[in-house]
Design a protein around this motif. Structure first.
Motif, PDB file in Angstrom:
ATOM      1  N   UNK A  40     -39.568  35.855  54.660  1.00  0.00           N
ATOM      2  CA  UNK A  40     -38.947  34.618  54.237  1.00  0.00           C
ATOM      3  C   UNK A  40     -37.487  34.891  53.902  1.00  0.00           C
ATOM      4  N   UNK A  41     -36.623  33.876  53.975  1.00  0.00           N
ATOM      5  CA  UNK A  41     -35.210  34.082  53.656  1.00  0.00           C
ATOM      6  C   UNK A  41     -35.019  34.686  52.275  1.00  0.00           C
ATOM      7  N   UNK A  42     -34.201  35.741  52.199  1.00  0.00           N
ATOM      8  CA  UNK A  42     -33.922  36.393  50.941  1.00  0.00           C
ATOM      9  C   UNK A  42     -35.003  37.333  50.452  1.00  0.00           C
ATOM     10  N   UNK A  43     -36.052  37.514  51.224  1.00  0.00           N
ATOM     11  CA  UNK A  43     -37.144  38.376  50.823  1.00  0.00           C
ATOM     12  C   UNK A  43     -37.339  39.490  51.844  1.00  0.00           C
ATOM     13  N   UNK A  44     -37.983  40.546  51.408  1.00  0.00           N
ATOM     14  CA  UNK A  44     -38.245  41.666  52.299  1.00  0.00           C
ATOM     15  C   UNK A  44     -39.402  41.350  53.238  1.00  0.00           C
ATOM     16  N   UNK A  45     -39.407  42.020  54.374  1.00  0.00           N
ATOM     17  CA  UNK A  45     -40.510  41.867  55.303  1.00  0.00           C
ATOM     18  C   UNK A  45     -41.753  42.545  54.735  1.00  0.00           C
ATOM     19  N   UNK A  46     -42.881  41.863  54.811  1.00  0.00           N
ATOM     20  CA  UNK A  46     -44.105  42.380  54.237  1.00  0.00           C
ATOM     21  C   UNK A  46     -45.238  42.358  55.250  1.00  0.00           C
ATOM     22  N   UNK A  47     -46.125  43.315  55.106  1.00  0.00           N
ATOM     23  CA  UNK A  47     -47.312  43.371  55.951  1.00  0.00           C
ATOM     24  C   UNK A  47     -48.286  42.292  55.527  1.00  0.00           C
ATOM     25  N   UNK A  48     -48.750  41.516  56.489  1.00  0.00           N
ATOM     26  CA  UNK A  48     -49.723  40.465  56.248  1.00  0.00           C
ATOM     27  C   UNK A  48     -51.122  40.927  56.614  1.00  0.00           C
ATOM     28  N   UNK A  49     -51.267  41.480  57.803  1.00  0.00           N
ATOM     29  CA  UNK A  49     -52.565  41.917  58.293  1.00  0.00           C
ATOM     30  C   UNK A  49     -52.358  42.954  59.371  1.00  0.00           C
ATOM     31  N   UNK A  50     -53.317  43.847  59.512  1.00  0.00           N
ATOM     32  CA  UNK A  50     -53.241  44.885  60.529  1.00  0.00           C
ATOM     33  C   UNK A  50     -54.625  45.188  61.059  1.00  0.00           C
ATOM     34  N   UNK A  51     -54.665  45.620  62.305  1.00  0.00           N
ATOM     35  CA  UNK A  51     -55.909  46.035  62.919  1.00  0.00           C
ATOM     36  C   UNK A  51     -55.658  47.337  63.661  1.00  0.00           C
ATOM     37  N   UNK A  52     -56.488  48.328  63.398  1.00  0.00           N
ATOM     38  CA  UNK A  52     -56.326  49.636  64.003  1.00  0.00           C
ATOM     39  C   UNK A  52     -57.100  49.733  65.305  1.00  0.00           C
ATOM     40  N   UNK A  53     -56.851  50.827  66.024  1.00  0.00           N
ATOM     41  CA  UNK A  53     -57.457  50.988  67.342  1.00  0.00           C
ATOM     42  C   UNK A  53     -58.977  50.971  67.279  1.00  0.00           C
ATOM     43  N   UNK A  54     -59.533  51.464  66.175  1.00  0.00           N
ATOM     44  CA  UNK A  54     -60.973  51.470  66.019  1.00  0.00           C
ATOM     45  C   UNK A  54     -61.556  50.170  65.504  1.00  0.00           C
ATOM     46  N   UNK A  55     -60.705  49.201  65.205  1.00  0.00           N
ATOM     47  CA  UNK A  55     -61.161  47.900  64.749  1.00  0.00           C
ATOM     48  C   UNK A  55     -61.047  47.663  63.260  1.00  0.00           C
ATOM     49  N   UNK A  56     -60.675  48.679  62.498  1.00  0.00           N
ATOM     50  CA  UNK A  56     -60.525  48.514  61.063  1.00  0.00           C
ATOM     51  C   UNK A  56     -59.373  47.573  60.752  1.00  0.00           C
ATOM     52  N   UNK A  57     -59.588  46.655  59.831  1.00  0.00           N
ATOM     53  CA  UNK A  57     -58.572  45.684  59.447  1.00  0.00           C
ATOM     54  C   UNK A  57     -58.204  45.836  57.986  1.00  0.00           C
ATOM     55  N   UNK A  58     -57.000  45.399  57.656  1.00  0.00           N
ATOM     56  CA  UNK A  58     -56.594  45.287  56.271  1.00  0.00           C
ATOM     57  C   UNK A  58     -55.661  44.101  56.131  1.00  0.00           C
ATOM     58  N   UNK A  59     -55.636  43.542  54.920  1.00  0.00           N
ATOM     59  CA  UNK A  59     -54.889  42.326  54.651  1.00  0.00           C
ATOM     60  C   UNK A  59     -54.136  42.439  53.343  1.00  0.00           C
ATOM     61  N   UNK A  60     -53.030  41.742  53.273  1.00  0.00           N
ATOM     62  CA  UNK A  60     -52.367  41.569  51.997  1.00  0.00           C
ATOM     63  C   UNK A  60     -53.275  40.772  51.071  1.00  0.00           C
ATOM     64  N   UNK A  61     -53.234  41.100  49.791  1.00  0.00           N
ATOM     65  CA  UNK A  61     -54.105  40.415  48.844  1.00  0.00           C
ATOM     66  C   UNK A  61     -53.877  38.912  48.840  1.00  0.00           C
ATOM     67  N   UNK A  62     -52.650  38.488  49.090  1.00  0.00           N
ATOM     68  CA  UNK A  62     -52.317  37.078  49.042  1.00  0.00           C
ATOM     69  C   UNK A  62     -52.936  36.257  50.170  1.00  0.00           C
ATOM     70  N   UNK A  63     -53.370  36.911  51.235  1.00  0.00           N
ATOM     71  CA  UNK A  63     -53.930  36.190  52.376  1.00  0.00           C
ATOM     72  C   UNK A  63     -55.388  36.515  52.625  1.00  0.00           C
ATOM     73  N   UNK A  64     -55.932  37.482  51.927  1.00  0.00           N
ATOM     74  CA  UNK A  64     -57.315  37.878  52.142  1.00  0.00           C
ATOM     75  C   UNK A  64     -58.241  36.692  51.895  1.00  0.00           C
ATOM     76  N   UNK A  65     -59.155  36.481  52.818  1.00  0.00           N
ATOM     77  CA  UNK A  65     -60.071  35.362  52.741  1.00  0.00           C
ATOM     78  C   UNK A  65     -59.562  34.109  53.422  1.00  0.00           C
TER      79      UNK A  65
END
Length: 117
Positions: A40-65
């Motif tokens: 967002x303007x004036x804010x740092x870039x942040x990780x929202x969600x990721x998926x690894x080659x094996x299928x493992x996922x992770x999410x930022x707490x703010x978007x989980x669910x």
């Protein structure tokens, strides 16, 4: 090198949904991690969600669910399904491909998501 193209952004009301797509020029099976970031303007870039080659996922707490990252290996495409959107989700969303090691990875051009009534 990998070319990434995001699409699917737009304007949506709070509580609405969007699905972002990230189309890769090459196979994503060889990429260690595909991810969605936002800035967002004036804010740092942040990780929202990721998926690894094996299928493992992770999410930022703010978007989980609310957000779900997935991939279609046959289409070399990664998706971000965003539900129950909030105004604070407003940002430019970027796709990232991280091969591993010390590489900085590859970035798409970004797609704007605006959540507003």
């Amino acid at each position: 090198q990998v070319q990434l193209v995001e699409s699917g952004g737009g304007l949506v009301q709070p509580g609405g949904s969007l699905r972002l797509s990230c189309a890769a020029s090459g196979s994503i099976l060889s990429i260690y991690r595909m991810g969605w970031y936002r800035q967002a303007p004036g804010k740092q870039r942040e990780l929202v969600a990721a998926i690894r080659s094996g299928g493992t996922t992770n999410y930022a707490a703010s978007v989980k669910g609310r957000f779900t990252i997935s991939r279609d290996n046959a289409k070399n495409t990664v998706y971000l399904q965003m539900n129950s959107l909030k105004p604070e989700d407003t940002a430019v969303y970027y796709c990232n491909a991280f091969p591993g090691g010390s590489s900085g990875g590859y970035w798409g051009q970004g797609t704007q998501v605006t959540v507003s009534s």
